[in-house]
Design an enzyme around this catalytic site. Structure first.
Site, PDB file in Angstrom:
ATOM      1  N   PRO A   1      15.678  33.670  51.376  1.00  0.00           N
ATOM      2  CA  PRO A   1      14.821  33.372  50.218  1.00  0.00           C
ATOM      3  C   PRO A   1      15.559  32.483  49.226  1.00  0.00           C
ATOM      4  O   PRO A   1      16.677  32.808  48.816  1.00  0.00           O
ATOM      5  CB  PRO A   1      14.540  34.752  49.627  1.00  0.00           C
ATOM      6  CG  PRO A   1      15.693  35.604  50.084  1.00  0.00           C
ATOM      7  CD  PRO A   1      16.097  35.082  51.424  1.00  0.00           C
TER       8      PRO A   1
ATOM      9  N   CYS B   1      14.708  30.121  45.694  1.00  0.00           N
ATOM     10  CA  CYS B   1      13.726  29.716  44.692  1.00  0.00           C
ATOM     11  C   CYS B   1      13.517  28.206  44.697  1.00  0.00           C
ATOM     12  O   CYS B   1      14.467  27.431  44.809  1.00  0.00           O
ATOM     13  CB  CYS B   1      14.161  30.177  43.306  1.00  0.00           C
ATOM     14  SG  CYS B   1      14.020  31.956  43.085  1.00  0.00           S
TER      15      CYS B   1
ATOM     16  N   ALA C   1      11.818  34.404  45.822  1.00  0.00           N
ATOM     17  CA  ALA C   1      11.488  35.602  45.045  1.00  0.00           C
ATOM     18  C   ALA C   1      10.103  35.432  44.435  1.00  0.00           C
ATOM     19  O   ALA C   1       9.859  34.521  43.642  1.00  0.00           O
ATOM     20  CB  ALA C   1      12.524  35.811  43.950  1.00  0.00           C
TER      21      ALA C   1
ATOM     22  N   GLN D   1       9.782  38.040  49.672  1.00  0.00           N
ATOM     23  CA  GLN D   1      10.696  38.794  48.820  1.00  0.00           C
ATOM     24  C   GLN D   1       9.991  39.127  47.508  1.00  0.00           C
ATOM     25  O   GLN D   1       9.467  38.235  46.833  1.00  0.00           O
ATOM     26  CB  GLN D   1      11.966  37.997  48.534  1.00  0.00           C
ATOM     27  CG  GLN D   1      13.017  38.795  47.761  1.00  0.00           C
ATOM     28  CD  GLN D   1      14.229  37.957  47.412  1.00  0.00           C
ATOM     29  OE1 GLN D   1      14.145  37.054  46.594  1.00  0.00           O
ATOM     30  NE2 GLN D   1      15.361  38.265  48.033  1.00  0.00           N
TER      31      GLN D   1
ATOM     32  N   TYR E   1      19.355  40.766  39.119  1.00  0.00           N
ATOM     33  CA  TYR E   1      17.975  40.928  38.703  1.00  0.00           C
ATOM     34  C   TYR E   1      17.672  42.410  38.470  1.00  0.00           C
ATOM     35  O   TYR E   1      18.545  43.253  38.595  1.00  0.00           O
ATOM     36  CB  TYR E   1      17.046  40.245  39.703  1.00  0.00           C
ATOM     37  CG  TYR E   1      17.311  38.748  39.767  1.00  0.00           C
ATOM     38  CD1 TYR E   1      17.304  37.980  38.598  1.00  0.00           C
ATOM     39  CD2 TYR E   1      17.615  38.110  40.967  1.00  0.00           C
ATOM     40  CE1 TYR E   1      17.585  36.619  38.631  1.00  0.00           C
ATOM     41  CE2 TYR E   1      17.894  36.749  41.010  1.00  0.00           C
ATOM     42  CZ  TYR E   1      17.874  36.011  39.839  1.00  0.00           C
ATOM     43  OH  TYR E   1      18.167  34.661  39.861  1.00  0.00           O
TER      44      TYR E   1
ATOM     45  N   ARG F   1      17.512  43.585  49.732  1.00  0.00           N
ATOM     46  CA  ARG F   1      18.671  42.697  49.524  1.00  0.00           C
ATOM     47  C   ARG F   1      19.552  43.299  48.442  1.00  0.00           C
ATOM     48  O   ARG F   1      19.089  43.608  47.342  1.00  0.00           O
ATOM     49  CB  ARG F   1      18.233  41.290  49.124  1.00  0.00           C
ATOM     50  CG  ARG F   1      19.413  40.417  48.672  1.00  0.00           C
ATOM     51  CD  ARG F   1      19.090  38.943  48.591  1.00  0.00           C
ATOM     52  NE  ARG F   1      19.337  38.296  49.873  1.00  0.00           N
ATOM     53  CZ  ARG F   1      19.503  36.979  50.021  1.00  0.00           C
ATOM     54  NH1 ARG F   1      19.434  36.168  48.979  1.00  0.00           N
ATOM     55  NH2 ARG F   1      19.715  36.464  51.219  1.00  0.00           N
TER      56      ARG F   1
ATOM     57  N   ARG G   1      21.540  27.451  52.086  1.00  0.00           N
ATOM     58  CA  ARG G   1      21.599  26.041  51.675  1.00  0.00           C
ATOM     59  C   ARG G   1      21.707  25.089  52.854  1.00  0.00           C
ATOM     60  O   ARG G   1      21.199  23.962  52.789  1.00  0.00           O
ATOM     61  CB  ARG G   1      22.773  25.837  50.705  1.00  0.00           C
ATOM     62  CG  ARG G   1      22.590  26.661  49.437  1.00  0.00           C
ATOM     63  CD  ARG G   1      23.679  26.436  48.407  1.00  0.00           C
ATOM     64  NE  ARG G   1      23.608  27.460  47.383  1.00  0.00           N
ATOM     65  CZ  ARG G   1      24.227  27.394  46.225  1.00  0.00           C
ATOM     66  NH1 ARG G   1      24.972  26.339  45.927  1.00  0.00           N
ATOM     67  NH2 ARG G   1      24.102  28.372  45.347  1.00  0.00           N
TER      68      ARG G   1
END
Length: 366
Positions: free
Chosen positions: A29, A31, A65, A107, A189, A237, A331
């Site tokens: 995942p 963003c 997310a 997610q 988070y 996660r 990435r």
């Protein structure tokens, strides 16, 4: 043709419950900060981004997310899944992912005190003020993450209401066609803010000792598992280390993973960091793999490894050593949406056995 005995570990299917991923190369995942109307509705960008990786051969494709409530977004441009309009657009994306042979996964997240921030490619940094569509954030604490605005501390009743909000989002995810739901309890988070002793300074039942700090996550897992179909998968996660003295660590991650496996969690996605700005991370190729190895060995649950895993031979070795059950490519996948196809060629998978879409099959021939 590749035979069962010669198939690389990366290209062996993995079945959990009733869901089979065609290989163990999964898209992490990440963003995209690309919801144009700031309403959390995924756009054509999300369809193309996630769809390209599905057609690029990934066994499982996970969304960024998706916030469970508006105030849970990391930035005003983040995606959500708190209403029907969002659900309908995610359904279009999940349908396309499945049509390419990949498992659609989502997610679910709440950014807590790290919400309402500018995007990485904006001209500003830190918290977005109200006049620019920002909002007051909430957390386990009223102390700010370094460089951000201070959050409002959630009261006990508000914390107790959070699992139902995650469960409502999970129900929407199922209706949208996702086979996998992952709870984001990492990277500083909201769920991680409760887990970490460096952030959770509460003295109610959601703070204090290990049982108190993990209570919200346990209650959230129970609430989400209760609304998922029996065949749907539930991942969590974790940041396996805060990389700071006195913080959340891999031993606690393995301990709670063992408990969650008994409550219906099917796999733990092992990352690290993000709780506090003063973290001291030792970064290098595969730097988080030792955490995955330890959680897998002592947590009694399948795990996925992630973090600077960039080359096929490196990923294959991680699986061969038994350090993880699957690899999340992050990435490197942004650079190369067809990374699994290159991996197959490099690892000697026969071209007939590679997950090329029929439109691209000519690309399998060198």
């Amino acid at each position: 043709m590749t035979t069962a005995s010669t198939t690389p570990e990366l290209f062996r299917p993995l079945t959990l419950r009733g869901v089979t991923a065609r290989n163990r190369i999964w898209l992490a995942p990440m963003c995209q900060y690309s919801c144009e109307a700031r309403d959390g509705i995924p756009t054509d960008w999300h369809l193309v981004h996630l769809g390209a990786h599905a057609s690029g051969g990934y066994g499982l494709v996970m969304t960024e997310a998706a916030a469970i409530v508006p105030e849970g977004r990391i930035s005003p441009q983040d995606a959500g899944i708190w209403n029907e309009a969002q659900q309908q657009q995610w359904q279009r994306i999940a349908t396309f992912i499945r049509a390419q042979g990949a498992v659609p996964a989502i997610q679910l997240a709440h950014a807590g005190r790290k919400a309402s921030t500018y995007r990485p490619f904006d001209d500003h940094t830190g918290s977005v003020p109200a006049e620019h569509n920002g909002w007051l954030t909430v957390s386990s604490t009223d102390h700010a993450f370094t460089g951000y605005a201070a959050p409002r501390r959630l009261d006990t009743d508000e914390v107790a209401a959070l699992p139902a909000q995650f469960a409502a989002a999970a129900e929407r995810a199922v209706l949208a066609g996702f086979d996998v739901v992952e709870l984001h309890a990492a990277h500083g988070y909201l769920l991680h803010q409760f887990l970490s002793p460096l952030v959770n300074d509460r003295d109610d039942r959601y703070g204090g000792d290990f049982a108190g700090r993990t209570r919200l996550l346990v209650e959230t897992v129970d609430a989400v598992r209760a609304v998922l179909p029996a065949e749907s998968l539930l991942f969590v996660r974790f940041s396996a280390s805060d990389w700071a003295e006195g913080g959340w660590d891999v031993e606690q991650t393995a301990r709670i993973s063992q408990q969650l496996a008994q409550r219906g969690v099917d796999l733990v996605d092992v990352s690290s960091g993000g709780a506090v700005a003063e973290q001291q991370i030792t970064v290098g190729p595969g730097y988080q793999v030792p955490f995955a190895r330890q959680v897998r060995a002592t947590g009694g649950v399948p795990v996925a490894a992630v973090g600077m895993i960039t080359e096929p031979a490196q990923a294959e070795q991680i699986l061969e050593r038994g350090d993880a059950d699957a690899i999340f490519v992050a990435r490197a996948g942004l650079r190369e949406p067809s990374w699994p196809l290159r991996a197959g060629h490099e690892l000697g998978v026969g071209h007939h056995d590679l997950p090329y879409p029929p439109q691209y099959e000519r690309g399998a021939w060198r």
